[in-house]
Design an enzyme around this catalytic site. Structure first.
Site, PDB file in Angstrom:
ATOM      1  N   ASP A  94     -20.711   2.385  17.070  1.00  0.00           N
ATOM      2  CA  ASP A  94     -19.900   3.921  17.361  1.00  0.00           C
ATOM      3  C   ASP A  94     -19.678   4.199  15.973  1.00  0.00           C
ATOM      4  OD1 ASP A  94     -18.508   5.741  17.645  1.00  0.00           O
ATOM      5  OD2 ASP A  94     -16.850   3.664  19.742  1.00  0.00           O
ATOM      6  N   ALA A 133     -18.983   7.226  14.381  1.00  0.00           N
ATOM      7  CA  ALA A 133     -17.575   8.667  14.136  1.00  0.00           C
ATOM      8  C   ALA A 133     -17.575   8.689  12.396  1.00  0.00           C
ATOM      9  CB  ALA A 133     -16.487   8.570  15.425  1.00  0.00           C
ATOM     10  N   TYR A 169     -35.773  26.949  25.174  1.00  0.00           N
ATOM     11  CA  TYR A 169     -35.235  25.578  26.741  1.00  0.00           C
ATOM     12  C   TYR A 169     -35.339  23.782  26.082  1.00  0.00           C
ATOM     13  CZ  TYR A 169     -33.972  22.979  30.887  1.00  0.00           C
ATOM     14  OH  TYR A 169     -33.298  22.431  31.807  1.00  0.00           O
ATOM     15  N   LYS A 190     -16.701  14.341  14.045  1.00  0.00           N
ATOM     16  CA  LYS A 190     -15.894  13.927  13.299  1.00  0.00           C
ATOM     17  C   LYS A 190     -16.828  13.550  11.555  1.00  0.00           C
ATOM     18  CE  LYS A 190     -13.723  12.176  16.979  1.00  0.00           C
ATOM     19  NZ  LYS A 190     -14.002  11.245  17.463  1.00  0.00           N
ATOM     20  N   PHE A 228     -12.286   2.607  20.837  1.00  0.00           N
ATOM     21  CA  PHE A 228     -12.150   3.794  21.245  1.00  0.00           C
ATOM     22  C   PHE A 228     -11.763   4.030  22.889  1.00  0.00           C
ATOM     23  CE2 PHE A 228     -12.090   8.604  21.757  1.00  0.00           C
ATOM     24  CZ  PHE A 228     -10.981   8.482  20.328  1.00  0.00           C
ATOM     25  N   ASP A 229     -10.699   4.708  23.321  1.00  0.00           N
ATOM     26  CA  ASP A 229     -10.113   4.918  24.460  1.00  0.00           C
ATOM     27  C   ASP A 229     -11.217   5.952  25.194  1.00  0.00           C
ATOM     28  OD1 ASP A 229      -9.868   7.846  23.067  1.00  0.00           O
ATOM     29  OD2 ASP A 229      -7.933   7.647  24.087  1.00  0.00           O
ATOM     30  N   HIS A 237       1.099  11.938  28.123  1.00  0.00           N
ATOM     31  CA  HIS A 237       1.746  12.258  26.928  1.00  0.00           C
ATOM     32  C   HIS A 237       0.988  13.321  26.295  1.00  0.00           C
ATOM     33  CE1 HIS A 237      -2.214  10.076  25.681  1.00  0.00           C
ATOM     34  NE2 HIS A 237      -2.016  11.028  24.378  1.00  0.00           N
TER      35      HIS A 237
HETATM   36  C1  LIG Z   1     -13.846  10.561  18.583  1.00  0.00           C
HETATM   37  C2  LIG Z   1     -14.241   9.096  18.833  1.00  0.00           C
HETATM   38  C3  LIG Z   1     -15.134   8.772  20.092  1.00  0.00           C
HETATM   39  C4  LIG Z   1     -15.929   9.732  21.519  1.00  0.00           C
HETATM   40  O1  LIG Z   1     -15.973  11.129  20.542  1.00  0.00           O
HETATM   41  P1  LIG Z   1     -15.484  12.118  22.120  1.00  0.00           P
HETATM   42  O2  LIG Z   1     -16.536  13.585  20.771  1.00  0.00           O
HETATM   43  O3  LIG Z   1     -13.782  13.026  21.926  1.00  0.00           O
HETATM   44  O4  LIG Z   1     -15.812  12.547  22.915  1.00  0.00           O
HETATM   45  C5  LIG Z   1     -16.161   7.139  20.364  1.00  0.00           C
HETATM   46  N1  LIG Z   1     -15.319   7.214  19.512  1.00  0.00           N
HETATM   47  C6  LIG Z   1     -14.681   6.558  18.586  1.00  0.00           C
HETATM   48  C7  LIG Z   1     -14.563   5.858  17.371  1.00  0.00           C
HETATM   49  C8  LIG Z   1     -14.046   8.366  18.240  1.00  0.00           C
HETATM   50  O5  LIG Z   1     -13.570   8.627  16.953  1.00  0.00           O
END
Ligand SMILES: *Cc1c(COP(=O)(O)O)cnc(C)c1O
Length: 458
Positions: free
Chosen positions: A216, A218, A73, A259, A125-126, A450
């Site tokens: 950000d 990813a 833990y 990613k 990103f969304d 969608h």
């Molecule tokens: C995928 C992604 C996120 C969110 O990450 P999750 O692991 O899906 O929660 C944030 N910003 C970008 C640019 C992404 O591609």
């Protein structure tokens, strides 16, 4: 464009058989799924290009790490391995593992946006946009105009429009802006890279106005590879050096490790400020779990520690980016329109141009996605008017900027022969393009339709 492509820098040790349905079976399956690919069983898909998130193949070293994972833990050795690996790569003072990218956003964004009105990004990103809004602020996109022309071969379509950024800061007041978010690569613009010069300029504008920069991250390794390939004076630098140089421009970072870090689940928050690090720890404990695991198992931490290093490997990145380039070159030959130049993680077929006889409100990209499934069992995803939905006030169908059929390529999963199947499927569809009809929606929820809407061919 280079015509030499880079082959898979790995061999296959374990395989996952895929079912091969007949065309008749696929026609039946997609009808049963109400023409919504999210309703298909993944077993009925031959090549799954729905997303590159969490769908990569782990290496033998990562799987060995899974067995070695320390599930304590607190104070686990896998946590220490992850912090060592991430600190070496990103050079941040405090790094917090979390279960995925949106968890990183949920923890950090309310801290940065407290008593603030705006976040500005090259493109949110969304989930990032959602967390900016949940924190009570508004998300403003500020991408360069080149991103909006699919035929322009501009090298860095993900860039921030820095001239516009300066205007926005003046207009909105720097005291009202909680953070400037640099998304690398720019996912929503088509996995398009951001140049080092642009990152540095954005960061110096932010610094001048005392606004913190959030990276950000990813697909930060893919972005570094594009900088090396396309930007002057970076050809001799290693990917690791370029990553360090990019991250030196940030005060914070959030990363979806699903990613570029090639794990099925995981994320990171990076912080330099000591006070904010304490707040991040507290929020992590409330939402994700104790700081030494952040919502992940010890085995996940171990796989992530290794995946971060593997995602940086230049031969791997050459092969990875080369795959999308290879597919793009095949489509060029066949005269199939897509967002150019190819970006990092996906190829975006311009269905608006490919199926010009289908109007936006009959969803050309969705029509192409369905044809790809019928033709070869390929599952992509509509990024167009079908995904965008209706005007919440009038209920009228909105018209998207683009009708993209997105083909996202999972990491280390498909071979060049699979890519040939994708290209051939599009070529076969092109030969009967005039027979393809649009779709209408028969049932839809009010938001994010969608995923669950039902459709019918017109
Ligand atoms: C995928 C992604 C996120 C969110 O990450 P999750 O692991 O899906 O929660 C944030 N910003 C970008 C640019 C992404 O591609």
């Amino acid at each position: 464009m280079s015509t030499i492509y880079f082959p898979e820098p790995f061999r296959i040790k374990s395989v996952e058989p895929i079912k091969m349905l007949t065309k008749e079976e696929r026609i039946k399956k997609i009808k049963e799924a109400d023409y919504n690919v999210f309703n298909l069983d993944s077993e009925d898909v031959y090549i799954d290009l729905l997303t590159d998130s969490g769908t990569g193949a782990m290496s033998t070293t990562q799987w060995a790490g899974v067995l070695e994972g320390d599930e304590a833990y607190a104070g686990s050795k896998s946590y220490r391995a992850l912090i060592k690996s991430a600190t070496e790569i990103f050079d941040f003072d405090y790094i917090q593992p979390v279960h995925q990218g949106r968890a990183a956003e949920k923890i950090l964004l309310p801290i940065l946006l407290k008593n603030k009105k705006y976040a500005i990004s090259n493109m949110h990103f969304d989930t990032t946009r959602a967390h900016v809004e949940i924190a009570g602020a508004r998300a403003i996109d500020c991408v360069v105009a080149e991103a909006l022309d699919t035929t322009s071969p501009y090298d860095f379509k993900g860039n921030m429009d820095n001239a516009r950024l300066v205007e926005l800061i003046k207009e909105l007041g720097s005291e009202n802006i909680g953070t400037i978010i640099i998304t690398i690569t720019n996912n929503s613009a088509g996995g398009q890279p951001v140049s080092m010069a642009n990152i540095k300029e954005t960061s110096s504008i932010a610094k001048k106005h005392k606004i913190p920069v959030l990276i950000d991250a990813a697909r930060c390794f893919e972005n570094a590879y594009f900088i090396k390939e396309r930007e002057a004076n970076y050809n001799k630098k290693s990917i690791a050096e370029i990553v360090k140089e990019m991250f030196a421009c940030g005060d914070f970072f959030t990363m979806s490790a699903k990613k570029d870090a090639i794990v099925n689940m995981g994320g990171l928050v990076g912080v330099r400020d000591k006070k904010v690090a304490e707040l991040v720890k507290q929020r992590c404990i409330s939402f994700e779990g104790f700081v030494s695991y952040g919502g992940l198992s010890g085995r996940d931490l171990e796989a992530l520690a290794i995946g971060l290093k593997e995602g940086l490997d230049e031969n791997y990145l050459q092969y990875r980016i080369g795959q999308i380039e290879y597919l793009g070159a095949k489509l060029d030959k066949a005269g199939i329109p897509y967002q150019k130049p190819t970006g990092g993680h996906a190829l975006f077929v311009d269905a608006g141009k490919f199926l010009p006889h289908i109007p936006y409100n009959e969803f050309p990209a969705q029509a192409l996605i369905i044809e790809l499934y019928i033709e070869a069992g390929i599952r992509g995803c509509d990024i167009g008017s079908y995904m965008l939905g209706n005007n919440p006030d009038t209920g009228e169908q909105l018209k998207a900027e683009f009708e993209f059929a997105r083909l996202a390529v999972p990491r280390r999963v498909y071979t060049q022969a699979h890519l040939d199947v994708i290209a051939q499927a599009l070529i076969n569809i092109k030969a009967r393009v005039n027979t393809i009809k649009g779709y209408k929606i028969t049932e839809e929820p009010p938001i994010l339709r969608h995923f669950t809407a039902k459709l019918k061919p017109i």
